[in-house]
Structures are given as structure tokens and as C-alpha cells.
Motif scaffolding. Structure first.
Motif, PDB file in Angstrom:
ATOM      1  N   ARG A   1       0.812  -1.213   0.000  1.00  0.00           N
ATOM      2  CA  ARG A   1       0.000   0.000   0.000  1.00  0.00           C
ATOM      3  C   ARG A   1       0.851   1.272   0.000  1.00  0.00           C
ATOM      4  N   GLN A   2       1.932   1.269   0.783  1.00  0.00           N
ATOM      5  CA  GLN A   2       2.772   2.467   0.869  1.00  0.00           C
ATOM      6  C   GLN A   2       3.463   2.773  -0.450  1.00  0.00           C
ATOM      7  N   HIS A   3       3.553   1.778  -1.337  1.00  0.00           N
ATOM      8  CA  HIS A   3       4.224   1.975  -2.622  1.00  0.00           C
ATOM      9  C   HIS A   3       3.249   2.333  -3.736  1.00  0.00           C
ATOM     10  N   LYS A   4       1.970   2.441  -3.387  1.00  0.00           N
ATOM     11  CA  LYS A   4       0.933   2.880  -4.321  1.00  0.00           C
ATOM     12  C   LYS A   4       0.960   2.092  -5.633  1.00  0.00           C
ATOM     13  N   PRO A   5       0.629   0.809  -5.575  1.00  0.00           N
ATOM     14  CA  PRO A   5       0.600   0.015  -6.812  1.00  0.00           C
ATOM     15  C   PRO A   5      -0.384   0.579  -7.824  1.00  0.00           C
ATOM     16  N   ASP A   6      -0.092   0.347  -9.110  1.00  0.00           N
ATOM     17  CA  ASP A   6      -0.984   0.821 -10.167  1.00  0.00           C
ATOM     18  C   ASP A   6      -2.375   0.212 -10.019  1.00  0.00           C
ATOM     19  N   GLY A   7      -2.408  -1.059  -9.606  1.00  0.00           N
ATOM     20  CA  GLY A   7      -3.694  -1.707  -9.399  1.00  0.00           C
ATOM     21  C   GLY A   7      -3.682  -3.159  -9.821  1.00  0.00           C
ATOM     22  N   ALA A   8      -4.882  -3.695 -10.022  1.00  0.00           N
ATOM     23  CA  ALA A   8      -5.068  -5.116 -10.280  1.00  0.00           C
ATOM     24  C   ALA A   8      -5.480  -5.376 -11.714  1.00  0.00           C
ATOM     25  N   LEU A   9      -4.923  -6.456 -12.275  1.00  0.00           N
ATOM     26  CA  LEU A   9      -5.402  -7.023 -13.526  1.00  0.00           C
ATOM     27  C   LEU A   9      -6.229  -8.247 -13.160  1.00  0.00           C
ATOM     28  N   LEU A  10      -7.518  -8.232 -13.452  1.00  0.00           N
ATOM     29  CA  LEU A  10      -8.399  -9.332 -13.091  1.00  0.00           C
ATOM     30  C   LEU A  10      -8.555 -10.270 -14.281  1.00  0.00           C
ATOM     31  N   VAL A  11      -8.290 -11.557 -14.034  1.00  0.00           N
ATOM     32  CA  VAL A  11      -8.333 -12.554 -15.102  1.00  0.00           C
ATOM     33  C   VAL A  11      -9.565 -13.428 -14.923  1.00  0.00           C
ATOM     34  N   THR A  12     -10.297 -13.619 -16.011  1.00  0.00           N
ATOM     35  CA  THR A  12     -11.467 -14.491 -15.997  1.00  0.00           C
ATOM     36  C   THR A  12     -11.477 -15.339 -17.254  1.00  0.00           C
ATOM     37  N   THR A  13     -12.300 -16.361 -17.259  1.00  0.00           N
ATOM     38  CA  THR A  13     -12.616 -17.099 -18.478  1.00  0.00           C
ATOM     39  C   THR A  13     -14.055 -16.757 -18.851  1.00  0.00           C
ATOM     40  N   PRO A  14     -14.508 -17.123 -20.037  1.00  0.00           N
ATOM     41  CA  PRO A  14     -15.831 -16.663 -20.478  1.00  0.00           C
ATOM     42  C   PRO A  14     -17.015 -17.227 -19.698  1.00  0.00           C
ATOM     43  N   GLN A  15     -16.828 -18.363 -18.990  1.00  0.00           N
ATOM     44  CA  GLN A  15     -17.966 -19.021 -18.356  1.00  0.00           C
ATOM     45  C   GLN A  15     -18.545 -18.194 -17.215  1.00  0.00           C
ATOM     46  N   ALA A  16     -19.836 -18.376 -16.990  1.00  0.00           N
ATOM     47  CA  ALA A  16     -20.550 -17.614 -15.965  1.00  0.00           C
ATOM     48  C   ALA A  16     -20.009 -17.893 -14.567  1.00  0.00           C
ATOM     49  N   VAL A  17     -19.593 -19.136 -14.289  1.00  0.00           N
ATOM     50  CA  VAL A  17     -19.079 -19.476 -12.962  1.00  0.00           C
ATOM     51  C   VAL A  17     -17.824 -18.659 -12.658  1.00  0.00           C
ATOM     52  N   SER A  18     -16.913 -18.574 -13.622  1.00  0.00           N
ATOM     53  CA  SER A  18     -15.683 -17.814 -13.427  1.00  0.00           C
ATOM     54  C   SER A  18     -15.986 -16.336 -13.273  1.00  0.00           C
ATOM     55  N   ILE A  19     -16.891 -15.825 -14.074  1.00  0.00           N
ATOM     56  CA  ILE A  19     -17.233 -14.407 -14.016  1.00  0.00           C
ATOM     57  C   ILE A  19     -17.827 -14.045 -12.657  1.00  0.00           C
ATOM     58  N   GLY A  20     -18.634 -14.955 -12.100  1.00  0.00           N
ATOM     59  CA  GLY A  20     -19.193 -14.723 -10.773  1.00  0.00           C
ATOM     60  C   GLY A  20     -18.121 -14.597  -9.711  1.00  0.00           C
ATOM     61  N   ASP A  21     -17.080 -15.424  -9.818  1.00  0.00           N
ATOM     62  CA  ASP A  21     -15.984 -15.345  -8.855  1.00  0.00           C
ATOM     63  C   ASP A  21     -15.188 -14.057  -9.020  1.00  0.00           C
ATOM     64  N   VAL A  22     -15.045 -13.590 -10.256  1.00  0.00           N
ATOM     65  CA  VAL A  22     -14.309 -12.353 -10.485  1.00  0.00           C
ATOM     66  C   VAL A  22     -15.094 -11.157  -9.949  1.00  0.00           C
ATOM     67  N   ARG A  23     -16.409 -11.251  -9.944  1.00  0.00           N
ATOM     68  CA  ARG A  23     -17.204 -10.186  -9.305  1.00  0.00           C
ATOM     69  C   ARG A  23     -16.815 -10.036  -7.839  1.00  0.00           C
ATOM     70  N   ARG A  24     -16.593 -11.170  -7.174  1.00  0.00           N
ATOM     71  CA  ARG A  24     -16.168 -11.111  -5.776  1.00  0.00           C
ATOM     72  C   ARG A  24     -14.775 -10.490  -5.659  1.00  0.00           C
TER      73      ARG A  24
END
Length: 332
Positions: free
Chosen positions: A207-230
Motif C-alpha cells: 500500500r505504501q508503494h501505491k501500486p498501479d492496481g489489479a489485472l483481473l483474469v477471468t474465463t468466459p464461463q458464468a461461474v468464473s465471471i461470478g468469482d471475479v465479481r467477488r
């Protein structure tokens, strides 16, 4: 060294400063033996085991500022779902950034499943220690890309890391504070699936180094997308910016005709990005050439510059560089 406890291997002492004439730190001792587990044991607080306790080594975090001071950008690769290809995306983005002339480091905090060393064909490399801390493993002679992973510290690749949260947290803190990254344009952090100990620890430590942020990886399926929402919820609650969403395994590239066919559903990652009001960085298809390159530890970016997957990865890197107002000059 004398083993003082059945569960403790004595700490390799930090050597005094000894710089070579070139001004670069001279390697003074080899860390690879057994991992110095004593760095994770301390007095007071933490999880007790056989009369010993785990410590988070919080007093070491001040040193992290020095070892990360010359790192320009920090990106975390996250996903709430396992098996979506986070390590693959981490590896290929790092190679593409290096191909664009950037100096890149990879911090692998997937402690129970470290696959980055194998993907980059450095699995049998040793970690050394210099006066500034642990020296990461370099992939090339020019030292434009380096890695730190627990995979380098295990006696055999089949060793299992059977740890509870406090020990994981302690090692992540040590990786961040004790690794001498040097000057890097990008540090990419490969994480395990979920929103638990490792993720909380690395976000707090960085946190003190102020990261640019997150790259979120998903696959096309609805189950994976639901987990990425979390995972999006995790980023929001921890104050971690979201750089964008990447849809991996989006279609299958035929090795004979190079035609891309959607064997799963498609467009889920882009739809999620639109719903969540975060950038969509692009799709990466399933590609047998990419899979074989990772299995064999070969550089896919150099080996297959005319493939559709190469273009997809480069397009994502273009957007990342564009976000940072950097000229890409991607080499083909």
C-alpha cells in the motif's frame, strides 16, 4: 550450522557490504539450502507450533521502501477462480513488456502452487544473498527480467507447502522487504485464487508503494465471471484500483489453420467490465503453441510473433503502457 530445533533451520546471517568494482552487489552467499524457516519463527504473537511461534517480521517492512524505491509500476494479477490462467497471463505480459524494452520483475506469491519458475525455464536456479538482500533469479544475461518465487527455495519441486495463514503472511512480507529488485519499470505480482491471506497481506504490504492496481483474469464461463465479481468487491474494499479485466481462454486457435473458434461462451469478461465500469483490456485465446511454450519454458513472444495470441497479448500490453503514458515500441 547447528540445528537448534527439529522444526528450525538457523538463519543464514546477512553478510557485510562487499561491492565489486562495477558497483553491483557481489553475491556473498547462497540462500538455496533448505529454506531458512527460522526467518518465519519468532518470539511473541502468531501461531504456536511445537513450542515455537510464527512472526510476521513487521520490523522488516521499513526496508521494503529501499528495495522497491526504484520500481516504477506495480501490477497485481488476481482472480477469484482457480485455473483461469493467472500465471500464464503474468508470464506472457512480463515477456511482452520486456519485448517492449521494459525491465520487468515477477513476484510469485502463489506459495502452494508456484509455477512461474517452470514456465520461464529457471526452476533449478538458486537464490543468492547480497548486502542489499535476496537477489532475484534473472531470466536473461542482460538482467532485464527477474523472478522471486518460493519454488526456488524448496528442496524438490514435489515438496508441499503446508502452512496456515501467519506463515504465509510472514514469507510474503519477507519477499517484499528482503528482495533486492533494483531498477524495474514493472513488477508483476502473481497471486493464488481467492481473496484471503495472501491477497490481504500483499495489498497491505504494498500500500505504501501505491501500486498501479489489479489485472483481473477471468474465463468466459458464468461461474468464473461470478468469482471475479467477488474479486472486484475485494479490490473495492481494500482500496486497490482495477487496471482492467482480461478474458483468458476466449476461443481456441486451430494449430493447422489458425482459425479461432469459441468452444466456451464468449464475451463474458467484456460484459462484466462494462457492468462494473472498469476497463476491458482484451481477450486471449486458447493456443496449443502457447501451452507447449509454457510447458517447455520457451519464450512464446519470440517464437510465435505472427500468431493471433501474440497480437492479443501485445494489444493488452499496449493498453497498459498507454494507461501509463508510455510509448510501447513493441517489437515484432
Amino acid at each position: 550450522m547447528v540445528k537448534t530445533h527439529v522444526h528450525q533451520i538457523p538463519l543464514l546471517p546477512r553478510p557485510p557490504a562487499d561491492l565489486s568494482g562495477s558497483g553491483e552487489p557481489k553475491v556473498l552467499s547462497v540462500v538455496r539450502m533448505r529454506f531458512p524457516w527460522s526467518r518465519l519463527w519468532g518470539k511473541g504473537g502468531g501461531e504456536s507450533r511445537d513450542g515455537m511461534t510464527v512472526t510476521g517480521n513487521s520490523d522488516k517492512m521499513a526496508a521494503a521502501e529501499d528495495n522497491l524505491a526504484a520500481v516504477d509500476h506495480i501490477l497485481l494479477v488476481l482472480s477469484g477462480k482457480g485455473g483461469v490462467g493467472k500465471s500464464t497471463i503474468t508470464t506472457e505480459l512480463a515477456l511482452a513488456l520486456r519485448n517492449a524494452g521494459k525491465r520487468v520483475g515477477i513476484l510469485d506469491i502463489d506459495l502452494c502452487g508456484p509455477s512461474i519458475p517452470r514456465m520461464l525455464n529457471v526452476l533449478n536456479s538458486a537464490v543468492h544473498q547480497c548486502d542489499a538482500g535476496w537477489v532475484p533469479v534473472y531470466v536473461d544475461k542482460d538482467k532485464t527480467m527477474c523472478i522471486m518465487s518460493i519454488g526456488f527455495l524448496l528442496e524438490t519441486p514435489d515438496d508441499a507447502v503446508i502452512w496456515r495463514g501467519p506463515k504465509k503472511t510472514a514469507l510474503i512480507k519477507q519477499f517484499i522487504s528482503d528482495v533486492a529488485w533494483g531498477e524495474l519499470d514493472y513488477l508483476i505480482v502473481d497471486t493464488p485464487p481467492g481473496t484471503s491471506d495472501e491477497h490481504i497481506s500483499v495489498v497491505e504490504c504494498l500500500r505504501q508503494h501505491k501500486p498501479d492496481g489489479a489485472l483481473l483474469v477471468t474465463t468466459p464461463q458464468a461461474v468464473s465471471i461470478g468469482d471475479v465479481r467477488r474479486e472486484l468487491t475485494f479490490c473495492k474494499k481494500t482500496g486497490l484500483p482495477v487496471v482492467g479485466i482480461i478474458e483468458n481462454m476466449s476461443g481456441f486457435v486451430c494449430p493447422n489453420c489458425s482459425e479461432c473458434t469459441n468452444i466456451f461462451s464468449s464475451g463474458g469478461g467484456e460484459a462484466l467490465a462494462e457492468q462494473s465500469h472498469v476497463p476491458f483490456l482484451g481477450c486471449v485465446p486458447l493456443d496449443p503453441q502457447l501451452s507447449h511454450s509454457l510447458e517447455e519454458g520457451r519464450n512464446f513472444i519470440q517464437a510465435f510473433p505472427k500468431s493471433a495470441t501474440f497480437d492479443a497479448i501485445n494489444n493488452i500490453v499496449e493498453k497498459i503502457l498507454s494507461n501509463n503514458n508510455e510509448s510501447s515500441a513493441l517489437h515484432t
